[in-house]
Design a protein around this motif. Structure first.
Motif, PDB file in Angstrom:
ATOM      1  N   TYR A 195       5.445  15.653  13.733  1.00  0.00           N
ATOM      2  CA  TYR A 195       4.350  15.642  12.759  1.00  0.00           C
ATOM      3  C   TYR A 195       4.247  16.977  12.014  1.00  0.00           C
ATOM      4  O   TYR A 195       4.206  17.014  10.777  1.00  0.00           O
ATOM      5  CB  TYR A 195       3.034  15.333  13.482  1.00  0.00           C
ATOM      6  CG  TYR A 195       1.825  15.317  12.578  1.00  0.00           C
ATOM      7  CD1 TYR A 195       1.526  14.201  11.797  1.00  0.00           C
ATOM      8  CD2 TYR A 195       0.974  16.416  12.502  1.00  0.00           C
ATOM      9  CE1 TYR A 195       0.420  14.179  10.971  1.00  0.00           C
ATOM     10  CE2 TYR A 195      -0.137  16.408  11.682  1.00  0.00           C
ATOM     11  CZ  TYR A 195      -0.414  15.290  10.918  1.00  0.00           C
ATOM     12  OH  TYR A 195      -1.512  15.292  10.091  1.00  0.00           O
ATOM     13  N   PHE A 196       4.227  18.059  12.738  1.00  0.00           N
ATOM     14  CA  PHE A 196       4.084  19.372  12.098  1.00  0.00           C
ATOM     15  C   PHE A 196       5.355  19.770  11.339  1.00  0.00           C
ATOM     16  O   PHE A 196       5.285  20.332  10.237  1.00  0.00           O
ATOM     17  CB  PHE A 196       3.718  20.428  13.144  1.00  0.00           C
ATOM     18  CG  PHE A 196       2.341  20.259  13.718  1.00  0.00           C
ATOM     19  CD1 PHE A 196       1.222  20.284  12.908  1.00  0.00           C
ATOM     20  CD2 PHE A 196       2.163  20.077  15.078  1.00  0.00           C
ATOM     21  CE1 PHE A 196      -0.056  20.129  13.427  1.00  0.00           C
ATOM     22  CE2 PHE A 196       0.892  19.914  15.613  1.00  0.00           C
ATOM     23  CZ  PHE A 196      -0.220  19.932  14.792  1.00  0.00           C
ATOM     24  N   ILE A 250      11.559  12.419   1.041  1.00  0.00           N
ATOM     25  CA  ILE A 250      10.999  12.108   2.359  1.00  0.00           C
ATOM     26  C   ILE A 250      12.014  11.347   3.206  1.00  0.00           C
ATOM     27  O   ILE A 250      12.200  11.625   4.400  1.00  0.00           O
ATOM     28  CB  ILE A 250       9.693  11.316   2.197  1.00  0.00           C
ATOM     29  CG1 ILE A 250       8.662  12.132   1.406  1.00  0.00           C
ATOM     30  CG2 ILE A 250       9.122  10.940   3.561  1.00  0.00           C
ATOM     31  CD1 ILE A 250       7.434  11.351   1.003  1.00  0.00           C
ATOM     32  N   ASN A 278      -0.737   9.111  -4.018  1.00  0.00           N
ATOM     33  CA  ASN A 278      -0.507   9.306  -2.584  1.00  0.00           C
ATOM     34  C   ASN A 278       0.599   8.382  -2.066  1.00  0.00           C
ATOM     35  O   ASN A 278       0.586   7.170  -2.313  1.00  0.00           O
ATOM     36  CB  ASN A 278      -1.790   9.054  -1.800  1.00  0.00           C
ATOM     37  CG  ASN A 278      -2.851  10.095  -2.096  1.00  0.00           C
ATOM     38  OD1 ASN A 278      -2.536  11.223  -2.470  1.00  0.00           O
ATOM     39  ND2 ASN A 278      -4.110   9.721  -1.938  1.00  0.00           N
ATOM     40  N   THR A 332       8.440  18.865   4.194  1.00  0.00           N
ATOM     41  CA  THR A 332       8.133  18.135   2.962  1.00  0.00           C
ATOM     42  C   THR A 332       7.518  19.064   1.925  1.00  0.00           C
ATOM     43  O   THR A 332       7.858  18.992   0.723  1.00  0.00           O
ATOM     44  CB  THR A 332       7.175  16.964   3.267  1.00  0.00           C
ATOM     45  OG1 THR A 332       7.773  16.100   4.227  1.00  0.00           O
ATOM     46  CG2 THR A 332       6.865  16.174   2.009  1.00  0.00           C
ATOM     47  N   TYR A 333       6.641  19.923   2.353  1.00  0.00           N
ATOM     48  CA  TYR A 333       6.033  20.887   1.417  1.00  0.00           C
ATOM     49  C   TYR A 333       7.118  21.765   0.785  1.00  0.00           C
ATOM     50  O   TYR A 333       7.152  21.953  -0.443  1.00  0.00           O
ATOM     51  CB  TYR A 333       5.010  21.749   2.166  1.00  0.00           C
ATOM     52  CG  TYR A 333       4.431  22.862   1.334  1.00  0.00           C
ATOM     53  CD1 TYR A 333       3.439  22.615   0.400  1.00  0.00           C
ATOM     54  CD2 TYR A 333       4.881  24.181   1.492  1.00  0.00           C
ATOM     55  CE1 TYR A 333       2.904  23.649  -0.367  1.00  0.00           C
ATOM     56  CE2 TYR A 333       4.367  25.204   0.737  1.00  0.00           C
ATOM     57  CZ  TYR A 333       3.376  24.927  -0.196  1.00  0.00           C
ATOM     58  OH  TYR A 333       2.856  25.949  -0.968  1.00  0.00           O
ATOM     59  N   ASN A 387       5.706  17.758   7.990  1.00  0.00           N
ATOM     60  CA  ASN A 387       4.733  18.240   6.994  1.00  0.00           C
ATOM     61  C   ASN A 387       5.220  19.529   6.335  1.00  0.00           C
ATOM     62  O   ASN A 387       5.170  19.672   5.110  1.00  0.00           O
ATOM     63  CB  ASN A 387       3.372  18.468   7.666  1.00  0.00           C
ATOM     64  CG  ASN A 387       2.511  17.227   7.686  1.00  0.00           C
ATOM     65  OD1 ASN A 387       2.430  16.495   6.701  1.00  0.00           O
ATOM     66  ND2 ASN A 387       1.858  16.965   8.808  1.00  0.00           N
ATOM     67  N   GLU A 388       5.687  20.463   7.144  1.00  0.00           N
ATOM     68  CA  GLU A 388       6.152  21.736   6.597  1.00  0.00           C
ATOM     69  C   GLU A 388       7.418  21.546   5.755  1.00  0.00           C
ATOM     70  O   GLU A 388       7.532  22.105   4.641  1.00  0.00           O
ATOM     71  CB  GLU A 388       6.428  22.714   7.735  1.00  0.00           C
ATOM     72  CG  GLU A 388       6.897  24.091   7.260  1.00  0.00           C
ATOM     73  CD  GLU A 388       7.099  25.063   8.408  1.00  0.00           C
ATOM     74  OE1 GLU A 388       7.674  26.139   8.173  1.00  0.00           O
ATOM     75  OE2 GLU A 388       6.709  24.724   9.550  1.00  0.00           O
ATOM     76  N   PHE A 409       2.102   9.761   7.855  1.00  0.00           N
ATOM     77  CA  PHE A 409       1.928  10.888   6.946  1.00  0.00           C
ATOM     78  C   PHE A 409       1.346  10.378   5.628  1.00  0.00           C
ATOM     79  O   PHE A 409       1.599   9.234   5.224  1.00  0.00           O
ATOM     80  CB  PHE A 409       3.264  11.574   6.629  1.00  0.00           C
ATOM     81  CG  PHE A 409       4.017  12.064   7.836  1.00  0.00           C
ATOM     82  CD1 PHE A 409       3.792  13.338   8.338  1.00  0.00           C
ATOM     83  CD2 PHE A 409       4.951  11.261   8.461  1.00  0.00           C
ATOM     84  CE1 PHE A 409       4.498  13.787   9.438  1.00  0.00           C
ATOM     85  CE2 PHE A 409       5.665  11.701   9.552  1.00  0.00           C
ATOM     86  CZ  PHE A 409       5.432  12.972  10.052  1.00  0.00           C
ATOM     87  N   THR A 410       0.611  11.242   4.951  1.00  0.00           N
ATOM     88  CA  THR A 410       0.160  10.981   3.583  1.00  0.00           C
ATOM     89  C   THR A 410       0.503  12.196   2.740  1.00  0.00           C
ATOM     90  O   THR A 410       0.041  13.313   3.008  1.00  0.00           O
ATOM     91  CB  THR A 410      -1.349  10.716   3.535  1.00  0.00           C
ATOM     92  OG1 THR A 410      -1.660   9.559   4.319  1.00  0.00           O
ATOM     93  CG2 THR A 410      -1.795  10.447   2.091  1.00  0.00           C
ATOM     94  N   PHE A 411       1.344  11.979   1.718  1.00  0.00           N
ATOM     95  CA  PHE A 411       1.770  13.062   0.832  1.00  0.00           C
ATOM     96  C   PHE A 411       1.286  12.749  -0.588  1.00  0.00           C
ATOM     97  O   PHE A 411       1.512  11.641  -1.094  1.00  0.00           O
ATOM     98  CB  PHE A 411       3.295  13.212   0.834  1.00  0.00           C
ATOM     99  CG  PHE A 411       3.875  13.475   2.195  1.00  0.00           C
ATOM    100  CD1 PHE A 411       3.592  14.659   2.857  1.00  0.00           C
ATOM    101  CD2 PHE A 411       4.703  12.547   2.813  1.00  0.00           C
ATOM    102  CE1 PHE A 411       4.127  14.911   4.116  1.00  0.00           C
ATOM    103  CE2 PHE A 411       5.238  12.794   4.068  1.00  0.00           C
ATOM    104  CZ  PHE A 411       4.945  13.978   4.722  1.00  0.00           C
TER     105      PHE A 411
END
Length: 273
Positions: A244-245, A199, A228, A251-252, A248-249, A182-184
């Protein structure tokens, strides 16, 4: 008188032909019967060997058929030779015909050879997720000339085995686990340690993420508009895309809840009078 002479002459010719070709014919029939019996024994042993070695089910019929054709061809050539048929010219014509057919079907033969190589060495199997020849999908079927892929959007892709057996390929299914990267991005001025903890907590709370190897979060880049963070976690291969999905959700939403900004590229325009 002439009739008796002709009858005697024909009888003599027939008797001579029987004495000349009879033994050869009987020998040919005997060789054909014995050879067929031996071929049957060899094919049975060959089939048992394939079963013992757990040869791929899609490969076994092809190998058995090919071995049978070769053995029977050798038997026919042997019988014809015993009967006195000149085999040199026959083999020469057969070789020339084979060469012409081979040149005409060079691409098909290449795919045929590629299919044999794939079935023998098994760089992938049915059910594997692979990326090859510009296409990525699940292997649905391995045929002698082609391999059938099913892409994630349910498109069927037919790949020729020749280029597939000699080109580069990525098989995502050979190992039981995969690493999810992941990249945040967070805004300049935000607390990096706080974002890292968010995270880490998400990774720790997700049971699909493995504890060993340990997951990792680190600052990877100070980009033009964001700082990043790179995060890495290991999961079972079947859980890759779900994790993965989901992460991402989550973390947002977690960044928003913790007041961590998620920047986007902006441009400041200064107008001089």
């Amino acid at each position: 008188m002439d009739i008796n002479f002709n009858s005697n002459n024909l009888l003599d010719q027939f008797t001579e032909a029987v004495y000349t070709y009879g033994p050869k014919l009987l020998g040919g029939i005997l060789v054909w019967i014995i050879g067929g019996f031996i071929i049957k024994l060899l094919m049975g042993s060959f089939t048992k060997m394939l079963n013992k070695r757990k040869t791929d089910e899609s490969l076994k019929p092809f190998l058995i058929s090919l071995a049978g054709i070769l053995l029977k061809t050798m038997l026919v050539i042997s019988v014809l030779g015993m009967l006195g048929v000149e085999m040199t010219s026959f083999i020469a014509v057969l070789g020339a015909a084979g060469l012409a057919v081979g040149m005409a079907l060079s691409g098909t033969l290449q795919n045929f050879a590629g299919g044999v190589i794939i079935l023998l060495f098994k760089p992938f199997k049915v059910g594997d997720y692979i990326d090859a020849q510009g296409h990525a999908g699940i292997v649905k079927e391995i045929q002698i000339f082609n391999t059938i892929l099913l892409e994630l959007d349910n498109k069927t892709v037919i790949l020729p085995n020749g280029p597939l057996s000699t080109g580069s390929m990525v098989n995502y299914s050979t190992q039981p686990t995969r690493r999810v990267d992941f990249t945040f991005g967070i805004a300049y001025g935000d607390n990096v340690d706080k974002a890292r903890k968010v995270i880490f907590d998400l990774f720790k709370s997700d049971k699909r993420i493995l504890k060993d190897p340990a997951y990792f979060v680190g600052l990877s880049e100070m980009a033009d508009s964001s700082v990043n963070l790179t995060a890495r976690a290991w999961v079972k291969g079947d859980d890759y895309w779900d994790v993965y999905f989901d992460i991402n959700e989550k973390t947002y939403n977690a960044f928003n809840a913790e007041g961590i900004s998620i920047p986007f590229p902006q441009m400041d325009v200064h107008i001089q009078k």
